[in-house]
Design a protein around this motif. Sequence first.
Motif, PDB file in Angstrom:
ATOM      1  N   GLN A   1      36.274  30.471  33.176  1.00 41.82           N
ATOM      2  CA  GLN A   1      35.451  31.228  32.238  1.00 41.82           C
ATOM      3  C   GLN A   1      36.402  32.075  31.400  1.00 41.82           C
TER       4      GLN A   1
ATOM      5  N   TYR B   1      38.549  34.153  35.198  1.00 42.97           N
ATOM      6  CA  TYR B   1      37.346  34.236  36.008  1.00 42.97           C
ATOM      7  C   TYR B   1      36.779  32.833  36.165  1.00 42.97           C
TER       8      TYR B   1
ATOM      9  N   GLN C   1      33.497  30.318  37.909  1.00 41.63           N
ATOM     10  CA  GLN C   1      32.141  30.280  38.456  1.00 41.63           C
ATOM     11  C   GLN C   1      32.167  29.591  39.824  1.00 41.63           C
TER      12      GLN C   1
END
Lengths: 87, 277
Positions: B164, B175, B177
Motif C-alpha cells: 500500500q 504498509y 494489507q
Amino acid sequence: MTLAKAAGQFTETEIDDEVVVMSLTSGDFFSLTGTARAIWLALDGQHDRAGLITALAAEFEAEPDAIAPDVDDFLAQLSAAGLLSGA
Amino acid sequence: MALLARETAWRRGPVPRDLDGITVPLGHRLITGGRYLQWSDSGYGYYHAPGEGIVIERPDGADPDEEALWLNGSVYAGVACLNGFLPLHASAVAAGGQVIAFTGPTGAGKSTLAAGLGQLGFPLFCDDTLLVDLHSTAGLIAMPGHKRLKLLPDALALAGAAAQAPVGAETGKFYAQPAAGDVGQPLPLAGLVFLEAGPETLWQEIRGAQRFVRLEDDHYTQEIFREAAQPGRAELFALRARLAGQVAMARLGRPISAAGFAASLALVATRIREFAR
C-alpha cells in the motif's frame, strides 16, 4: 543440625519437570533436574544431613553411602550460592 | 481494551520540557510518577499522564511520517506499560481463537512470516509489538495490534502481500494489507515461537528452564517496561514464570532464502493448526 532452604533468599517455580530457582541476592538462575531437584524438594527443614541422605536413598532405592558424595556436592553448591541454611 | 484505548487516545497540544524538575533533552524520554515524556531528535514531543491520553507536539517542518512511528512505537509501549501491559517484540496471527506469536531480533522475519501465514488463511493479530494484559489472573490475554503491517519490498514478494502506501521516514518499508484480514478483539496467548536462521528447517519445542532463558530480550520495549513498571528481581521472575508456565514455546529454524521461507511457512501452518486444536 537441620537443613533448609534459605528463607527470603530465593524465589522458585516449577516448569515441566524442572525447578527453576533464582537467588534474590545475585539474580543468578539455577535449573534443577533429576537428583538435584529431588534434594531441593527434600530440603523441608525436617532433616539433618544424615536424615536427608536416608530419605533420598529410600526414594531412589540406593545405598546411603553411594549417594552421600553427590548430596554433599550439591549441598555445598547451594551453600555457596546462599540458598541453604543450617549448613 | 477500553483502558488502553482511553489512555492511548491522542491529541495535539503543547508538551512540557521537563517532569518533576528534570529536563528531557531531544532524543530522550523520562518515565516517572505514572507519566511519560519523550522528545525525539527531530523535535517531536509526546506526553502522557494518567487519564489524559497522549499529547503530541509536532515541530515546524517535521517529517509527518515520523509522528506515527514514534507514537505507535515507544510511546504506545510506554503508556501500555504504565497501565499494566507487557510488550513483547513479536508479530502474531490468530488460529482457532488463540494467538500464536513469532519473536526474534529485528530482521528475523517476524512480520514476513505473519504476512505469509495470511496467505494461508491466518488473520494477522499484531505486527512487531504484542501487548500482554497482566491484569487477568486467569490466562494471559493478548491485545490486538495497534500497528499496521509494515514490510520491506523483498518481504512483500516473499509473503505474496500487496504494497500500500510507503511508510516513509526513511524506513524503506511499505504498509501492507493482511491477506486474511486482522483481529480486533483480545485473545488468549497460546504460543510463542522463536525465529532463528539455520541450515535446515526445524521446529523444536522449548521446555523447562530454557523458557526462562529465551524470555531474555534486549528489545527497546523491555527497557521501557523496566522503566515504567520498575519491577524488582522477584517480580520479574514471577512474570517470567507466568509466561513460561502458561504459554507453549518452540523454536523455528530455517534458512533465510525463498525456498527456506516456503518450507518454514508450510511447517508453521501445520504446527499452529495443532496448537489451535
